[in-house]
Design a protein around this motif. Sequence first.
Motif, PDB file in Angstrom:
ATOM      1  N   MET A   1       0.777  -1.128   0.012  1.00 35.74           N
ATOM      2  CA  MET A   1      -0.037   0.043   0.102  1.00 35.74           C
ATOM      3  C   MET A   1       0.912   1.302   0.072  1.00 35.74           C
ATOM      4  N   ALA A   2       0.723   2.191  -0.975  1.00 33.84           N
ATOM      5  CA  ALA A   2       1.761   3.156  -1.093  1.00 33.84           C
ATOM      6  C   ALA A   2       1.545   4.197   0.226  1.00 33.84           C
ATOM      7  N   ASN A   3       0.313   4.725   0.368  1.00 32.01           N
ATOM      8  CA  ASN A   3       0.176   5.478   1.562  1.00 32.01           C
ATOM      9  C   ASN A   3      -0.179   5.010   2.780  1.00 32.01           C
ATOM     10  N   LYS A   4       0.605   4.510   3.536  1.00 26.29           N
ATOM     11  CA  LYS A   4       0.459   4.052   4.953  1.00 26.29           C
ATOM     12  C   LYS A   4       0.148   4.908   5.792  1.00 26.29           C
ATOM     13  N   GLN A   5      -1.072   4.729   6.672  1.00 29.56           N
ATOM     14  CA  GLN A   5      -1.218   5.562   7.852  1.00 29.56           C
ATOM     15  C   GLN A   5      -0.248   5.247   9.114  1.00 29.56           C
ATOM     16  N   HIS A   6      -0.199   6.274   9.835  1.00 28.88           N
ATOM     17  CA  HIS A   6       0.723   5.996  10.886  1.00 28.88           C
ATOM     18  C   HIS A   6       0.059   5.011  11.993  1.00 28.88           C
ATOM     19  N   TYR A   7       0.982   4.208  12.570  1.00 30.19           N
ATOM     20  CA  TYR A   7       0.123   3.507  13.476  1.00 30.19           C
ATOM     21  C   TYR A   7      -0.052   4.134  14.754  1.00 30.19           C
ATOM     22  N   LYS A 245     -10.898 -12.762   4.108  1.00 30.78           N
ATOM     23  CA  LYS A 245      -9.931 -12.253   3.451  1.00 30.78           C
ATOM     24  C   LYS A 245      -8.821 -11.764   4.398  1.00 30.78           C
ATOM     25  N   ALA A 246      -7.720 -11.371   3.904  1.00 29.50           N
ATOM     26  CA  ALA A 246      -6.728 -11.151   4.509  1.00 29.50           C
ATOM     27  C   ALA A 246      -6.437  -9.464   4.319  1.00 29.50           C
ATOM     28  N   VAL A 247      -6.560  -8.435   5.510  1.00 30.07           N
ATOM     29  CA  VAL A 247      -6.289  -7.257   5.259  1.00 30.07           C
ATOM     30  C   VAL A 247      -4.951  -6.794   4.947  1.00 30.07           C
ATOM     31  N   HIS A 248      -3.923  -7.798   5.534  1.00 27.32           N
ATOM     32  CA  HIS A 248      -2.607  -7.742   5.353  1.00 27.32           C
ATOM     33  C   HIS A 248      -1.943  -9.026   5.074  1.00 27.32           C
ATOM     34  N   GLN A 249      -0.923  -9.204   4.351  1.00 26.59           N
ATOM     35  CA  GLN A 249      -0.443 -10.491   4.294  1.00 26.59           C
ATOM     36  C   GLN A 249       1.051 -10.293   3.601  1.00 26.59           C
ATOM     37  N   ALA A 250       2.041 -10.669   4.437  1.00 29.19           N
ATOM     38  CA  ALA A 250       3.340 -10.498   3.955  1.00 29.19           C
ATOM     39  C   ALA A 250       4.227 -11.540   4.345  1.00 29.19           C
TER      40      ALA A 250
END
Length: 317
Positions: A1-7, A245-250
């Motif tokens: 994702m190009a524009n990641k929000q700050h955690y 579904k996976a909202v994040h997978q890496a």
Amino acid sequence: MANKQHYRHFLSNPVAKPPCRMLNANMYGFFVDANTDKMQGYIDDTLNTLSTTVTSFRVLGHYCLLTFTDIEKISSLTPPFSEQGWMQETDIIIWLPVAEIEHQAGENDINHLYWYPAFIAVNNIYALINGREVWGYNKYLCDYEMPSNMADLSRFSLSLQCFKHFSPDTKLSHHQLLSISQAPAAKDENLLDNIEEFGNKVARLFRGDPIGIDFSLIKQLLNGFIHPQMDQILFKQFPDGEADKAVHQAVVHSPSEIKKIHAFKLLRNNFQLDVKQLASFPLFDMFGIALGLQEVHIPFYINMDFDQLGATQLLPK
């Protein structure tokens, strides 16, 4: 994702920033017979779900590594989390040795060797949350037994709150998954506190691997436990609200940087592993680890300090 929000490290959120300093980590390790096809199946269900035409992952040999590690003190090295306090943590891990394979022009070349902590149980909720959220460790809470010192190596055990059998009437409860006990030694052994000899012994276990990895590369992989860096590879994912579904997978990489070795010892090889069948954690189906009593190989002990660095994404690129 190009524009990641700050955690958002909001008030009451227990997630801290890496790296973490681990002091006085007492690790006992045991190499265990496993099944190459089952371990590869586990890797295919995790790491290789993100493989590409250029990169994939293969298990090495037919052994995995079981470790019990009591870490006396863990704390973040990043302010302000470094000022918040420290904790004790115990990890029980099943490690798979993994090769990253690069596919180029019809050739399959080994790009890197990793340790994959495919199963990990811990003793406190703070370790579990941070490990899963930040790094992607597949952590689970546990009860355990392990020696408090080298003078008494009589028993190791791991128990978890889980399902022994799957059925609509089965209630969640505590069950022992595995234990290790020490039998009387059959004969005297020439035990060496020699790190080079440890690497040689373990490398011989993995000779003949079908990938064709040579002796020097296997030594490099194993010596990573006791030399400056041990490379870990992890499968990090989070589900959507339907767990569909996976909202994040890496696939991510996190090095353990060894800062100091306080002690190292090859142990007398008179330990027996006893594995139980639990539906929640079917070790035979996962890795091909046999049920019941079995021998282990090249037991060792190491006491060390190390830093666990943050995780960097390997795939998708």
